[in-house]
Design a protein around this motif. Structure first.
Motif, mmCIF file in Angstrom:
data_model
loop_
_atom_site.group_PDB
_atom_site.id
_atom_site.type_symbol
_atom_site.label_atom_id
_atom_site.label_comp_id
_atom_site.label_asym_id
_atom_site.label_seq_id
_atom_site.Cartn_x
_atom_site.Cartn_y
_atom_site.Cartn_z
ATOM 1 N N ASN A 78 -1.421 35.373 9.113
ATOM 2 C CA ASN A 78 0.011 35.077 9.166
ATOM 3 C C ASN A 78 0.429 34.507 10.519
ATOM 4 O O ASN A 78 1.587 34.166 10.715
ATOM 5 N N LEU A 79 -0.507 34.391 11.454
ATOM 6 C CA LEU A 79 -0.228 33.820 12.769
ATOM 7 C C LEU A 79 -1.049 32.551 12.936
ATOM 8 O O LEU A 79 -1.967 32.287 12.176
ATOM 9 N N GLY A 80 -0.747 31.806 13.958
ATOM 10 C CA GLY A 80 -1.568 30.644 14.266
ATOM 11 C C GLY A 80 -0.811 29.340 14.149
ATOM 12 O O GLY A 80 0.361 29.297 13.795
ATOM 13 N N LYS A 81 -1.526 28.290 14.440
ATOM 14 C CA LYS A 81 -0.969 26.942 14.412
ATOM 15 C C LYS A 81 -0.803 26.500 12.967
ATOM 16 O O LYS A 81 -1.713 26.612 12.159
ATOM 17 N N LYS A 82 0.387 26.005 12.647
ATOM 18 C CA LYS A 82 0.645 25.524 11.291
ATOM 19 C C LYS A 82 0.139 24.081 11.200
ATOM 20 O O LYS A 82 0.695 23.182 11.797
ATOM 21 N N LEU A 83 -0.939 23.889 10.451
ATOM 22 C CA LEU A 83 -1.555 22.564 10.325
ATOM 23 C C LEU A 83 -1.288 21.902 8.993
ATOM 24 O O LEU A 83 -1.356 20.699 8.875
ATOM 25 N N PHE A 84 -1.043 22.719 7.971
ATOM 26 C CA PHE A 84 -0.948 22.126 6.640
ATOM 27 C C PHE A 84 0.151 22.800 5.839
ATOM 28 O O PHE A 84 0.509 23.943 6.066
ATOM 29 N N GLY A 85 0.685 22.042 4.903
ATOM 30 C CA GLY A 85 1.677 22.554 3.971
ATOM 31 C C GLY A 85 1.051 22.718 2.600
ATOM 32 O O GLY A 85 -0.155 22.525 2.419
ATOM 33 N N SER A 86 1.871 23.045 1.640
ATOM 34 C CA SER A 86 1.354 23.324 0.297
ATOM 35 C C SER A 86 0.770 22.081 -0.382
ATOM 36 O O SER A 86 -0.039 22.198 -1.288
ATOM 37 N N ASN A 87 1.172 20.886 0.073
ATOM 38 C CA ASN A 87 0.683 19.652 -0.557
ATOM 39 C C ASN A 87 -0.539 19.064 0.136
ATOM 40 O O ASN A 87 -1.059 18.043 -0.300
ATOM 41 N N GLU A 88 -0.989 19.688 1.225
ATOM 42 C CA GLU A 88 -2.103 19.134 1.989
ATOM 43 C C GLU A 88 -3.364 19.959 1.762
ATOM 44 O O GLU A 88 -3.301 21.145 1.464
ATOM 45 N N ASP A 89 -4.488 19.327 1.929
ATOM 46 C CA ASP A 89 -5.784 19.991 1.783
ATOM 47 C C ASP A 89 -6.105 20.726 3.082
ATOM 48 O O ASP A 89 -6.337 20.087 4.115
ATOM 49 N N PRO A 90 -6.119 22.071 3.051
ATOM 50 C CA PRO A 90 -6.378 22.836 4.282
ATOM 51 C C PRO A 90 -7.705 22.463 4.944
ATOM 52 O O PRO A 90 -7.773 22.326 6.156
ATOM 53 N N PHE A 123 -20.033 26.005 19.440
ATOM 54 C CA PHE A 123 -20.072 26.853 18.257
ATOM 55 C C PHE A 123 -18.831 27.752 18.213
ATOM 56 O O PHE A 123 -18.113 27.810 17.216
ATOM 57 N N GLU A 124 -18.575 28.447 19.321
ATOM 58 C CA GLU A 124 -17.448 29.376 19.385
ATOM 59 C C GLU A 124 -16.105 28.656 19.296
ATOM 60 O O GLU A 124 -15.186 29.120 18.626
ATOM 61 N N LYS A 125 -15.979 27.519 19.973
ATOM 62 C CA LYS A 125 -14.720 26.779 19.954
ATOM 63 C C LYS A 125 -14.394 26.266 18.553
ATOM 64 O O LYS A 125 -13.244 26.294 18.138
ATOM 65 N N ALA A 126 -15.393 25.798 17.822
ATOM 66 C CA ALA A 126 -15.152 25.329 16.451
ATOM 67 C C ALA A 126 -14.631 26.478 15.593
ATOM 68 O O ALA A 126 -13.689 26.301 14.802
ATOM 69 N N ILE A 127 -15.214 27.649 15.752
ATOM 70 C CA ILE A 127 -14.757 28.813 14.989
ATOM 71 C C ILE A 127 -13.336 29.187 15.389
ATOM 72 O O ILE A 127 -12.482 29.445 14.527
ATOM 73 N N LEU A 128 -13.062 29.209 16.689
ATOM 74 C CA LEU A 128 -11.718 29.553 17.154
ATOM 75 C C LEU A 128 -10.682 28.519 16.705
ATOM 76 O O LEU A 128 -9.569 28.875 16.326
ATOM 77 N N MET A 129 -11.046 27.253 16.743
ATOM 78 C CA MET A 129 -10.115 26.207 16.317
ATOM 79 C C MET A 129 -9.780 26.343 14.836
ATOM 80 O O MET A 129 -8.638 26.168 14.433
ATOM 81 N N ALA A 130 -10.775 26.672 14.025
ATOM 82 C CA ALA A 130 -10.532 26.856 12.591
ATOM 83 C C ALA A 130 -9.768 28.146 12.332
ATOM 84 O O ALA A 130 -8.865 28.190 11.497
ATOM 85 N N GLY A 131 -10.100 29.193 13.036
ATOM 86 C CA GLY A 131 -9.497 30.500 12.772
ATOM 87 C C GLY A 131 -8.097 30.681 13.304
ATOM 88 O O GLY A 131 -7.318 31.469 12.759
ATOM 89 N N ASN A 132 -7.751 29.960 14.365
ATOM 90 C CA ASN A 132 -6.406 30.068 14.940
ATOM 91 C C ASN A 132 -5.416 29.163 14.208
ATOM 92 O O ASN A 132 -4.501 28.619 14.803
ATOM 93 N N VAL A 133 -5.610 29.025 12.918
ATOM 94 C CA VAL A 133 -4.741 28.218 12.066
ATOM 95 C C VAL A 133 -4.046 29.160 11.086
ATOM 96 O O VAL A 133 -4.687 30.029 10.486
ATOM 97 N N GLN A 134 -2.752 28.980 10.953
ATOM 98 C CA GLN A 134 -1.988 29.812 10.023
ATOM 99 C C GLN A 134 -2.553 29.673 8.614
ATOM 100 O O GLN A 134 -2.805 28.570 8.139
#
Length: 145
Positions: free
Chosen positions: A9-21, A60-71
């Motif tokens: 429920n936290l993180g950077k909002k990258l996508f909406g309901s019409n976009e492919d996460p 490796f770690e940054k890719a995981i953090l970048m993906a995970g810090n997404v709402q």
């Protein structure tokens, strides 16, 4: 919560309901590529799976953090993300709390608030502005450098 678990429920909002996460997260990682070749991201039920080749532990770690810090993402699986250089780095992971600043985090973990720039540099793909961090965001803290 481990490195691969995140607060959805936290993180950077990258996508909406019409976009492919998956597509949006892949674009997000590729825009500041930390050192990943052949990147592929899939998302199912709030779980992002990342594959490709990471040049080193930091990438490796940054890719995981970048993906995970997404709402909307609660977990990142990296079973198919290959690590090319196995040289171990001494890092800790920290989940930002309300009221935190990079200066305060550096003071607590590195012993000197002025070392916040080391934390920022270790997370420059994850944190775009050292003054804009948010509770729940997970970061890397380089120790012993």
């Amino acid at each position: 919560m481990g490195l691969f678990d995140f607060a959805s429920n936290l993180g950077k909002k990258l996508f909406g309901s019409n976009e492919d996460p998956a597509e949006e997260i892949q674009k997000h990682i590729e825009s500041d590529n930390p050192g990943i070749e052949g990147l592929s991201v899939t998302v199912e039920d709030g779980v992002a799976s990342v594959s490709g080749s990471a040049k080193d532990q930091a990438a490796f770690e940054k890719a995981i953090l970048m993906a995970g810090n997404v709402q909307g993402i609660k977990e990142v699986k990296a079973d198919s993300l290959q690590l090319m250089d196995n040289t171990a780095l001494n890092v800790e992971y920290y989940t930002i709390q309300a009221g935190d600043s990079l200066w305060a985090i550096a003071q607590k973990h590195l012993g000197n608030g002025n070392d916040y720039t080391k934390i920022f540099e270790a997370n420059k793909e994850v944190i775009k502005d050292p003054d804009l961090i948010y509770p729940g965001q997970k970061i890397r803290i380089p120790v012993g450098e």
